[in-house]
Design a protein around this motif. Structure first.
Motif, PDB file in Angstrom:
ATOM      1  N   VAL A  90       0.352   9.416  -4.629  1.00  0.00           N
ATOM      2  CA  VAL A  90       0.755   8.366  -5.955  1.00  0.00           C
ATOM      3  C   VAL A  90       2.242   8.482  -6.037  1.00  0.00           C
ATOM      4  O   VAL A  90       3.007   9.398  -5.977  1.00  0.00           O
ATOM      5  CB  VAL A  90       0.045   8.958  -7.110  1.00  0.00           C
ATOM      6  N   THR A 112      -1.102   3.705  -4.652  1.00  0.00           N
ATOM      7  CA  THR A 112      -1.771   4.909  -4.106  1.00  0.00           C
ATOM      8  C   THR A 112      -2.219   4.799  -2.835  1.00  0.00           C
ATOM      9  O   THR A 112      -2.530   3.949  -2.377  1.00  0.00           O
ATOM     10  CB  THR A 112      -3.015   4.992  -5.196  1.00  0.00           C
ATOM     11  N   THR A 185      -2.104  14.380  -9.793  1.00  0.00           N
ATOM     12  CA  THR A 185      -2.625  14.255  -8.492  1.00  0.00           C
ATOM     13  C   THR A 185      -2.735  15.577  -7.866  1.00  0.00           C
ATOM     14  O   THR A 185      -3.439  15.944  -7.002  1.00  0.00           O
ATOM     15  CB  THR A 185      -1.551  13.448  -7.594  1.00  0.00           C
ATOM     16  N   LEU A 200      -5.470   4.311 -11.574  1.00  0.00           N
ATOM     17  CA  LEU A 200      -4.902   4.056 -10.201  1.00  0.00           C
ATOM     18  C   LEU A 200      -5.510   2.926  -9.437  1.00  0.00           C
ATOM     19  O   LEU A 200      -4.583   2.225  -8.774  1.00  0.00           O
ATOM     20  CB  LEU A 200      -5.247   5.050  -9.467  1.00  0.00           C
TER      21      LEU A 200
END
Length: 434
Positions: A90, A112, A185, A200
């Motif tokens: 990300v 992403t 993440t 996301l």
């Protein structure tokens, strides 16, 4: 509806390979002497574009085999080793300014790339504003009360002191938001949270916000439980030690932060004086024909030193201070999780005492007491794992930070030394020609 977006300059990563990887997760080894620092937005920039020059305009090369410019390079190993095992990347970049009738705000592109099965597509790109990041953090705190949630940069700025739409402020915030998402993440539990997935992937996040506050999880209900004034007997020694460490860490880091800000302020005041000081020699040289060359040399030398100091001050402001601030906020987040753990333990102790007061010869421990005990043990395990992970990240971040600070200071003094050495030939006596 938002007005036409205005693009802002961004130094964010443009591709997956350019994305700085999150820091390594928890390790079973304590304070290991070796680790692999990962590239990070907080790493110092390269040698500034403005190089030193001699009075006659000849550029000066400040690099040398003994220079520290390669210190950070020697610390950085190949990203691919980490990339081979990761399945979620990300990044936050491309800030844009939106001007509407009622408000003006900045949005950031959140990209992403993933191979995880719970994602329908391998790549997503959505735009989010600060309040969306704040929504995500609140949802994570609500649904994962036993875990340490990474901090966000402060929302409010002092009006008239900081322009929240300036390129510098927007870029600093972009870096902080990028680090926030990379921390999530990198977490083995938070990265699988359903709210993180929505953040996301959802094109319209407002649709999820309008659903209202979701019901708290059973763990959340336990954390919100009011113990009726029951006071925790005592923290277990390991958590008491964590609490004491966090208090000391916050105190020391806060002191460093305040002193660093004073140093930067004094450097900026010194820069004002230097900018007035150098030209005086140049003006003097116009009146002294025989001394014009060395005086012009001194003026140019001071100008070069001024540029080098300006770069050093900018680096401390943009790279050093944000890390200190992040970890001050991080320690507060950890303290909050520790308080929640204490609250769950207090609930468990209160229920145990209530059972003990019953007059049955062999009272059976109620199911809710056993469940509460399970929650305490779960909280303890999650908190210890997150604390270990946080300590590992902290060691890596601060090693990179301090190495970068040493590197930048050595570069600064090397540039100043080269500048002053360049005018020595102009000041030495020259043999008279017969």
């Amino acid at each position: 509806a938002a007005g036409a977006p205005k693009p802002l300059p961004s130094s964010g990563p443009k591709s997956l390979r350019e994305m700085p990887h999150p820091l390594a997760t928890s390790s079973s080894e304590e304070m290991g002497p070796a680790f692999t620092p990962s590239p990070d937005p907080l790493l110092p920039r390269g040698i500034a574009d403005k190089d030193l020059s001699l009075p006659n305009g000849t550029p000066v090369d400040t690099s040398s085999p003994a220079s520290s410019s390669s210190l950070l390079n020697r610390l950085q190993l190949d990203d691919d080793l980490d990339g081979e095992t990761r399945d979620l990347f990300v990044t936050v970049d491309d800030p844009k300014k939106h001007v509407c009738t009622m408000e003006t705000y900045i949005t950031y592109r959140v990209t992403t790339k993933t191979t995880r099965a719970e994602f329908d597509l391998p790549e997503y790109s959505v735009r989010r504003r600060y309040q969306d990041f704040d929504w995500l953090r609140n949802k994570l705190e609500e649904s994962q009360p036993t875990h340490l949630i990474p901090p966000l940069p402060e929302k409010f700025v002092v009006k008239g002191v900081v322009d929240r739409f300036s390129e510098e402020f927007v870029e600093t915030r972009r870096k902080a938001l990028d680090k926030f998402l990379k921390r999530i993440t990198d977490h083995p539990v938070l990265s699988f949270n359903e709210h993180f997935n929505v953040f996301l992937t959802a094109k319209d996040l407002n649709a999820y916000k309008k659903q209202g506050m979701a019901l708290l999880s059973k763990m959340g209900e336990s954390v919100k439980y009011v113990t009726g004034g029951y006071k925790l007997r005592s923290r277990p020694l390991e958590f008491a030690a964590i609490g004491e460490y966090l208090d000391t860490f916050s105190l020391k880091l806060g002191t460093i932060d305040r002193i660093a800000q004073r140093i930067i302020k004094e450097q900026l005041e010194y820069l004002v004086e230097l900018r007035e000081y150098g030209p005086v020699y140049s003006t003097w040289g116009g009146l002294e024909v025989e001394l014009s060359e060395p005086l012009e040399g001194v003026s140019a030398c001071i100008g070069n030193c001024c540029t080098a100091l300006e770069e050093l001050s900018e680096d401390m402001t943009e790279e050093f201070l944000p890390v200190l601030r992040e970890y001050l906020l991080y320690s507060e987040s950890m303290k909050n999780v520790l308080k929640k753990r204490d609250q769950v333990q207090a609930e468990y102790e209160a229920k145990l005492e209530a059972v003990a007061l019953k007059k049955e010869d062999r009272p059976k421990v109620p199911t809710d007491v056993e469940k509460c005990q399970d929650r305490v043990e779960c909280f303890n395990a999650d908190l210890k794992a997150d604390m270990e992970r946080w300590q590992n990240n902290k060691r890596q971040d601060f090693r990179q930070l301090l190495m970068g600070m040493a590197d930048k200071n050595i570069q600064y003094y090397e540039k100043c030394l080269t500048a002053w050495e360049s005018i020595i030939p102009l000041l030495q006596d020259k043999p008279e020609t017969k």
